[in-house]
Design an enzyme around this catalytic site. Structure first.
Site, PDB file in Angstrom:
ATOM      1  CD  GLU A   1       5.151   6.575   0.542  1.00 25.78           C
ATOM      2  OE1 GLU A   1       5.705   6.537   1.503  1.00 25.78           O
ATOM      3  OE2 GLU A   1       4.927   5.368  -0.182  1.00 25.78           O
TER       4      GLU A   1
ATOM      5  CG  ASN B   1       7.362  -1.619  10.924  1.00 25.18           C
ATOM      6  OD1 ASN B   1       8.383  -1.105  11.636  1.00 25.18           O
ATOM      7  ND2 ASN B   1       7.070  -0.821  10.027  1.00 25.18           N
TER       8      ASN B   1
ATOM      9  CB  CYS C   1       4.380  -2.043   7.078  1.00 23.62           C
ATOM     10  SG  CYS C   1       4.042  -0.752   8.509  1.00 23.62           S
ATOM     11  CG  HIS C   2       2.644   3.409   4.355  1.00 25.17           C
ATOM     12  ND1 HIS C   2       3.913   3.674   5.107  1.00 25.17           N
ATOM     13  CD2 HIS C   2       3.121   4.076   3.116  1.00 25.17           C
ATOM     14  CE1 HIS C   2       4.670   4.464   4.466  1.00 25.17           C
ATOM     15  NE2 HIS C   2       4.030   4.529   3.316  1.00 25.17           N
TER      16      HIS C   2
ATOM     17  CE1 TYR D   1       0.252  -6.996   4.598  1.00 21.34           C
ATOM     18  CE2 TYR D   1      -1.679  -6.697   3.122  1.00 21.34           C
ATOM     19  CZ  TYR D   1      -0.920  -6.375   4.190  1.00 21.34           C
ATOM     20  OH  TYR D   1      -1.336  -5.338   5.166  1.00 21.34           O
TER      21      TYR D   1
END
Length: 154
Positions: A152, A112, A120-121, A91
């Site tokens: 991912e 979001n 945003c993850h 962040y």
């Protein structure tokens, strides 16, 4: 009748898609539920692209997103969208890039309307913690965030 134009099943959760004729107006994480067949051509395309991403986290979305958010939120979301799949940023790093604070970035992440498409993850807390997710600090949505990040990492 569902409030969603479509709902897609994913491992341990579902995704509700809202749209009008021309633009996606929102994507929402849902507790696991039965899929909802797309009710429009755009909803069908959204389902196709979300399923493509679920199979291959390197998939690049090309959905028309309805304009949303404040100018600040849009700056945060643009910064988040630039984070490559399989990578994370803290962040504070995102905040430094746009001249803001980590808490404000976290709030923008929580607002979001297009999760996964605007990933945003991929934003995590300092020290490698997950931080919050979808304005929640625990439970179901953090389990979703863990799955998204693991997916991912492939």
């Amino acid at each position: 009748m569902s409030q969603y134009a479509a709902a897609v099943s994913a491992p341990g959760f579902s995704l509700g898609v809202s749209c009008n004729e021309d633009e996606i107006t929102g994507i929402e994480y849902l507790e696991p539920r039965a899929e909802v067949a797309p009710n429009s051509l755009l909803a069908k395309e959204a389902v196709r692209q979300l399923r493509a991403w679920l199979k291959d986290p390197q998939y690049v979305f090309s959905l028309p997103l309805a304009p949303a958010g404040t100018p600040f939120q849009r700056r945060v979301w643009a910064g988040i969208a630039a984070i490559p799949a399989g990578q994370t940023r803290q962040y504070g790093e995102v905040a430094a890039d746009i001249g803001s604070g980590p808490r404000a970035v976290g709030n923008a992440c929580g607002a979001n309307p297009y999760p996964i498409v605007v990933p945003c993850h991929r934003v995590v807390a300092a020290g490698g913690g997950l931080g919050g997710f979808g304005r929640n600090r625990g439970g179901f949505l953090l389990d979703v965030k863990r799955w998204l990040l693991a997916h991912e990492q492939g």
